[in-house]
Write a protein that holds these residues in place. Structure first.
Motif, PDB file in Angstrom:
ATOM      1  N   ALA A 188      15.020   1.274  -1.182  1.00 20.11           N
ATOM      2  CA  ALA A 188      14.581  -0.028  -0.680  1.00 20.11           C
ATOM      3  C   ALA A 188      13.961   0.089   0.710  1.00 20.11           C
ATOM      4  CB  ALA A 188      15.756  -0.999  -0.653  1.00 20.11           C
ATOM      5  N   TRP A 189      13.294  -0.982   1.101  1.00 18.11           N
ATOM      6  CA  TRP A 189      12.673  -1.038   2.420  1.00 18.11           C
ATOM      7  C   TRP A 189      13.749  -1.037   3.500  1.00 18.11           C
ATOM      8  CZ3 TRP A 189      12.032  -5.736   5.672  1.00 18.11           C
ATOM      9  CH2 TRP A 189      11.244  -5.483   6.802  1.00 18.11           C
TER      10      TRP A 189
ATOM     11  N   ASP B  45      14.848  -7.095  -0.940  1.00 19.71           N
ATOM     12  CA  ASP B  45      15.087  -6.222   0.208  1.00 19.71           C
ATOM     13  C   ASP B  45      14.223  -6.546   1.417  1.00 19.71           C
ATOM     14  OD1 ASP B  45      12.650  -5.430  -0.793  1.00 19.71           O
ATOM     15  OD2 ASP B  45      13.108  -3.284  -0.841  1.00 19.71           O
ATOM     16  N   SER B  46      13.496  -7.666   1.400  1.00 19.74           N
ATOM     17  CA  SER B  46      12.531  -7.940   2.465  1.00 19.74           C
ATOM     18  C   SER B  46      12.792  -9.287   3.125  1.00 19.74           C
ATOM     19  CB  SER B  46      11.113  -7.919   1.895  1.00 19.74           C
ATOM     20  OG  SER B  46      10.908  -9.024   1.022  1.00 19.74           O
TER      21      SER B  46
ATOM     22  N   SER C 161       5.429  -0.874  -2.151  1.00 15.29           N
ATOM     23  CA  SER C 161       5.695   0.281  -1.294  1.00 15.29           C
ATOM     24  C   SER C 161       6.972   0.084  -0.511  1.00 15.29           C
ATOM     25  CB  SER C 161       4.519   0.509  -0.330  1.00 15.29           C
ATOM     26  OG  SER C 161       4.375  -0.590   0.547  1.00 15.29           O
ATOM     27  N   ALA C 162       7.330  -1.176  -0.237  1.00 18.70           N
ATOM     28  CA  ALA C 162       8.578  -1.433   0.486  1.00 18.70           C
ATOM     29  C   ALA C 162       9.785  -0.997  -0.321  1.00 18.70           C
ATOM     30  CB  ALA C 162       8.703  -2.922   0.814  1.00 18.70           C
ATOM     31  N   ALA C 163       9.630  -0.928  -1.624  1.00 17.20           N
ATOM     32  CA  ALA C 163      10.750  -0.519  -2.470  1.00 17.20           C
ATOM     33  C   ALA C 163      10.915   0.988  -2.513  1.00 17.20           C
ATOM     34  CB  ALA C 163      10.555  -1.053  -3.887  1.00 17.20           C
ATOM     35  N   GLY C 164       9.967   1.733  -1.963  1.00 15.62           N
ATOM     36  CA  GLY C 164      10.115   3.180  -1.894  1.00 15.62           C
ATOM     37  C   GLY C 164       9.657   3.855  -3.165  1.00 15.62           C
TER      38      GLY C 164
ATOM     39  N   SER D 250       2.027  -3.862  -0.694  1.00 15.74           N
ATOM     40  CA  SER D 250       3.051  -3.768   0.340  1.00 15.74           C
ATOM     41  C   SER D 250       4.430  -4.082  -0.219  1.00 15.74           C
ATOM     42  CB  SER D 250       2.733  -4.723   1.498  1.00 15.74           C
ATOM     43  OG  SER D 250       2.718  -6.058   1.045  1.00 15.74           O
TER      44      SER D 250
END
Length: 439
Positions: free
Chosen positions: A240-241, A272-273, A15-18, A12
């Protein structure tokens, strides 16, 4: 900054970083959960400001940056946001040179308010009036202008083209804000568009078209900007997320910021979270490793929301801002509040106070600003600052009560600078020297 269950969370976090290349190969490293306290013992080097000399009459400092020779570059914007000048002082605080003035010619500023300094002393000044970057040689001599990049989010159009473009559901940006961080070899810079001004069209399912004008949050995409030609070129590195609810203004209070800085050699570090997840990327955007700490972001309860609103109302009671009691609030308070890379590649991470709130421009919803520039009415809260070494080891934490602050700029030989304001809001640049273990 906190995060647990490294194995389960790895997917996760990445994946949040794209769509970053080879992201699945990134290592997730969990740092110790207990803080190792550090003493904030920083030696005084010099101070600039207070009007000791005419050139030291500072108004609004918007960026600070060191070069490899220990010179500190200061951008100071005059009253009303105009007449930006650039001061360069040496490692003793003596004035080396001053340059920059308003005007329409090459090297003269129409609408500039900050600058970026490469390690060799080359300075890059984004100017939204010229829609170009002014490039100054290390000695302050004007070198060239490089036009802003063209493309989505920075697209321009002739008036007779506007209806056709909007009919296709396009967005036409008249200007954008692109905070840049220090670049490395090759003259590249890293940044992202945090807001876009322009006309935006939408086409509903029934074919109805609507048109709106104004400012919207920019895409949370870290980009490398190359300025070696007549027009700047942009290369996407990391997507980024995007936190839910942040696609439009106003951005919710507590919305996670996109924090980033450049590392020596052209890599970069970012967060970014809502959780403690510090991501280290290679120059091509590949996420190499993610550093986490145990713990979770704090959920925002009704009681927490009410307490925040009361605090903000008190802070801006005597200002010209009016607090909106219905201002949107994000569901969780992020663990990471700020992030900076040191000259040698270490990382300082400021955590949100355990029972407090992020340092934010609450009027515009916590938008990231260029170094040293903030529109909020309050100073940064006292909060713990973690220090991570260049090789990713946890060094320790400056406790909130230690008096340590997040420096706006790190330089060679342990130099570090920040801006303080007196009771009349007059700025002074303060330069300290850091002990070797936290550089």
């Amino acid at each position: 900054m906190r995060l647990g269950g490294a194995c389960l969370l790895a997917a996760s976090l990445l994946s949040a970083a794209g769509p970053s290349p080879l992201a699945s190969q990134a290592r997730v490293v969990e740092l110790p959960s207990e803080d190792l306290e550090l003493a904030a013992e920083f030696g005084d080097v010099f101070r600039v400001g207070g009007g000791g000399a005419e050139w030291e009459l500072l108004t609004s400092i918007t960026s600070l940056a060191f070069d490899a020779f220990g010179n500190l570059h200061i951008t100071d914007v005059g009253p009303g946001g105009g007449d930006m000048r650039i001061l360069v002082v040496d490692s003793r605080g003596e004035l080396v040179r001053a340059f920059g003035r308003a005007g329409d010619g090459p090297g003269e500023f129409r609408a500039a308010n900050s600058a970026v300094v490469l390690r060799d002393g080359t300075m890059v000044v984004p100017d939204h009036g010229h829609r170009a970057y002014h490039v100054f040689r290390p000695g302050g001599e004007f070198d060239r202008m490089v036009r802003f990049p063209s493309g989505p989010g920075n697209e321009s159009a002739e008036p007779n083209e506007l209806p056709n473009l909007l009919g296709r559901g396009a967005s036409i940006s008249s200007s954008s804000s692109f905070p840049l961080q220090r670049g490395e070899a090759g003259g590249t810079l890293l940044g992202y568009v945090y807001s876009t001004l322009g006309a935006y069209a939408a086409v509903a399912a029934d074919g109805t078209r609507s048109l709106s004008f104004g400012s919207r949050p920019g895409p949370r995409v870290l980009e490398r900007l190359s300025i070696d030609g007549s027009h700047a070129r942009v290369e996407e590195l990391v997507r980024a997320w995007v936190p839910p609810g942040t696609e439009r203004r106003p951005l919710p209070a507590f919305a996670p910021k996109l924090l980033f800085d450049v590392l020596p050699g052209g890599g970069f570090v970012f967060s970014d979270s809502t959780e403690y997840a510090i991501k280290f990327a290679l120059p091509d955007g590949t996420i190499d490793r993610v550093l986490t700490r145990p713990g979770e972001a704090r959920a925002v309860t009704e009681e927490e929301r009410d307490r925040y609103q009361e605090q903000r109302e008190l802070e801006i009671d005597d200002s010209f801002f009016e607090f909106d009691p219905d201002y949107p609030v994000f569901a969780r308070i992020p663990v990471v509040d700020d992030l900076r890379a040191t000259w040698t590649g270490g990382v300082w991470v400021r955590r949100t106070p355990q029972d407090g709130y992020p340092w934010e421009d609450h009027v515009t919803g916590g938008l990231i600003k260029p170094a040293g520039f903030n529109l909020g009415t309050s100073a940064a809260p006292a909060s713990p600052i973690d220090v991570i070494s260049a090789d990713g080891r946890y060094v320790g934490t400056f406790p909130a009560q230690s008096g340590a602050i997040m420096f706006a700029a790190f330089g060679p030989d342990g130099l570090a600078a920040y801006v303080e304001h007196d009771e009349l809001d007059v700025p002074t640049v303060v330069v300290k020297r850091l002990p070797p273990e936290v550089r």
